[in-house]
Design a protein around this motif. Structure first.
Motif, short mmCIF file in Angstrom:
data_model
loop_
_atom_site.label_atom_id
_atom_site.label_comp_id
_atom_site.label_asym_id
_atom_site.label_seq_id
_atom_site.Cartn_x
_atom_site.Cartn_y
_atom_site.Cartn_z
N LEU A 1 0.81 -1.22 0.00
CA LEU A 1 0.00 0.00 0.00
C LEU A 1 0.84 1.26 0.00
O LEU A 1 0.56 2.21 -0.75
CB LEU A 1 -0.93 0.02 1.22
N PHE A 2 1.87 1.29 0.85
CA PHE A 2 2.56 2.55 1.12
C PHE A 2 3.91 2.69 0.43
O PHE A 2 4.28 3.79 0.02
CB PHE A 2 2.69 2.74 2.63
N ASP A 3 4.63 1.60 0.26
CA ASP A 3 5.91 1.66 -0.46
C ASP A 3 5.71 1.53 -1.97
O ASP A 3 6.40 2.19 -2.75
CB ASP A 3 6.86 0.56 0.02
N LYS A 4 4.81 0.64 -2.39
CA LYS A 4 4.62 0.38 -3.81
C LYS A 4 3.57 1.30 -4.44
O LYS A 4 3.84 1.97 -5.43
CB LYS A 4 4.27 -1.10 -4.03
N LEU A 5 2.36 1.30 -3.91
CA LEU A 5 1.31 2.14 -4.47
C LEU A 5 1.42 3.59 -4.00
O LEU A 5 0.79 4.47 -4.58
CB LEU A 5 -0.07 1.58 -4.11
N GLY A 6 2.19 3.82 -2.96
CA GLY A 6 2.43 5.19 -2.50
C GLY A 6 1.21 5.87 -1.93
O GLY A 6 1.08 7.10 -1.97
N LEU A 7 0.30 5.11 -1.34
CA LEU A 7 -0.91 5.70 -0.77
C LEU A 7 -0.59 6.47 0.51
O LEU A 7 0.35 6.15 1.24
CB LEU A 7 -1.94 4.61 -0.47
N THR A 8 -1.40 7.49 0.78
CA THR A 8 -1.28 8.31 1.98
C THR A 8 -2.67 8.51 2.56
O THR A 8 -3.68 8.08 1.99
CB THR A 8 -0.66 9.68 1.67
N GLU A 9 -2.73 9.23 3.67
CA GLU A 9 -4.03 9.50 4.28
C GLU A 9 -4.90 10.38 3.38
O GLU A 9 -6.13 10.42 3.52
CB GLU A 9 -3.86 10.16 5.64
N ASP A 10 -4.29 11.08 2.43
CA ASP A 10 -5.04 11.93 1.50
C ASP A 10 -5.46 11.21 0.22
O ASP A 10 -6.16 11.78 -0.61
CB ASP A 10 -4.20 13.16 1.13
N SER A 11 -5.02 9.96 0.05
CA SER A 11 -5.34 9.23 -1.18
C SER A 11 -6.82 8.91 -1.25
O SER A 11 -7.46 8.54 -0.26
CB SER A 11 -4.54 7.93 -1.24
N THR A 12 -7.38 9.05 -2.45
CA THR A 12 -8.76 8.67 -2.71
C THR A 12 -8.77 7.72 -3.91
O THR A 12 -7.73 7.25 -4.34
CB THR A 12 -9.62 9.91 -2.99
N GLY A 13 -9.94 7.47 -4.46
CA GLY A 13 -10.03 6.55 -5.58
C GLY A 13 -10.49 5.18 -5.12
O GLY A 13 -11.00 5.02 -3.99
N THR A 14 -10.29 4.19 -5.97
CA THR A 14 -10.80 2.85 -5.70
C THR A 14 -9.67 1.83 -5.77
O THR A 14 -8.88 1.83 -6.70
CB THR A 14 -11.89 2.48 -6.72
#
Length: 343
Positions: free
Chosen positions: A145-158
């Motif tokens: 989630l966080f190293d590869k897709l780079g998601l953060t608490e501000d990430s949205t989408g599906t």
């Protein structure tokens, strides 16, 4: 460096020949030399509970070409009983949980050496059995989630999660809902697995065994999904080209070698591999895994995520571990199977 009274041998379960789980030497009770007094960043841990992952099954099934007894197991919870001279994160008496390194002896033993930098403090609200369900899958989900897709608490989408009721999917759904703003579409086919992923926070559930899976996904995400996590990549490239939006991203953890990545080029879809043993294997940024496990423990202890243990088998011996391997080998286990000396 902490010194401890050394015994000559300790009990363990070893894979002597590997191969089929029903083979006489695939998993057997044994005594092995006790690990040496820890040095450097190593901890010596008294193992209280382990969980069984697909990697355990794969390594056992692949056979044992070296012919020497191998201790499997890449998930554990227990208590530190000694530390190396460079250790700064833990002390004897601390309760910990970890996945370890695939090149070192595993957790199917009463004592194990493990580098402190890939170890986390056990969640205080969980038993050893409940905690042992989380390290390998938790690190895998965190890195995906966080190293590869780079998601953060501000990430949205599906985010589409294939194999959502499995060990990694079960913690990944929870982390995505607790720490990001994404909407989660989870795949599950059986009633019990659908109910399980619903309880973990999935927003939409689709049936990955259905012929119209692509239509189910696009009905929930008409413009295509932004992100995909997959442990079921075989034969799925045509699906991904249909349901992932342009410039979308996919992260995979399975071992499929013959995938048509070129088919993803038209939509400029990115493909990432996640392998949680990479950091310990190459000595790369080891303490990132300590930080991830520490954060996961904090989230558990404040009630934002929960253990993914669904069944505990006792005691820790060859017969019980064989049973756990059989369950995992079916590919239909919901959540995590834990083996412990007590519930």
């Amino acid at each position: 460096m902490t010194t401890i009274e050394q015994t000559m041998t300790i009990p363990a379960v070893v894979s002597r020949a590997g191969g089929s789980v029903d083979g006489p030497d695939s998993l057997i009770d044994a005594t092995i030399p006790t690990p040496p007094t820890p040095t450097g960043h190593d901890l010596l841990v008294e193992v209280k509970a382990v969980s069984v992952n697909p990697v355990d099954v794969k390594v056992r099934a692949s056979g044992n070409r070296g012919g020497t007894d191998r201790v499997l197991g890449w998930d554990a919870a227990g208590t530190v009983i000694a530390v190396g001279e460079e250790v700064t994160l833990f002390r004897p008496g601390d309760d910990v949980y970890y996945a370890g390194a695939i090149e070192r002896p595993g957790s199917y033993a009463s004592r194990q050496l493990v580098d402190e930098r890939i170890v986390g403090p056990k969640p205080t609200s969980l038993s050893y059995a409940e905690a042992a369900a989380l390290p390998l899958t938790g690190i895998t989900a965190w890195e995906a989630l966080f190293d590869k897709l780079g998601l953060t608490e501000d990430s949205t989408g599906t985010l589409l999660v294939l194999g959502a009721a499995g060990g990694v999917g079960s913690i990944l759904i929870q982390l995505a809902k607790a720490l990001t703003g994404v909407r989660v579409i989870a795949t599950a086919s059986r009633p019990e697995s659908r109910e399980w992923v619903r309880s973990l926070g999935a927003d939409v559930i689709v049936d990955h065994s259905a012929d119209d899976l692509d239509r189910q996904i696009l009905a929930a995400a008409p413009g295509g999904v932004d992100y995909v996590f997959t442990s079921q990549s075989k034969g799925r490239i045509p699906l991904f080209t249909k349901v992932v939006r342009p410039f979308g991203e996919i992260v995979a953890i399975d071992d499929e070698r013959d995938l048509d990545y070129f088919a993803l080029k038209s939509k400029a879809i990115s493909w990432h591999w996640e392998f949680m043993f990479t950091r310990p294997r190459y000595g790369y940024d080891l303490e990132a895994q300590h930080r991830a496990l520490t954060r996961i423990a904090e989230l558990v202890d404040v009630g934002r995520i929960r253990t993914t243990r669904t069944r505990t088998l006792t005691p820790i011996d060859a017969s019980t571990l064989r049973e756990a391997h059989r369950i995992v080998e079916t590919g239909h286990a919901v959540g995590k199977i834990v083996v412990a000396d007590r519930e």
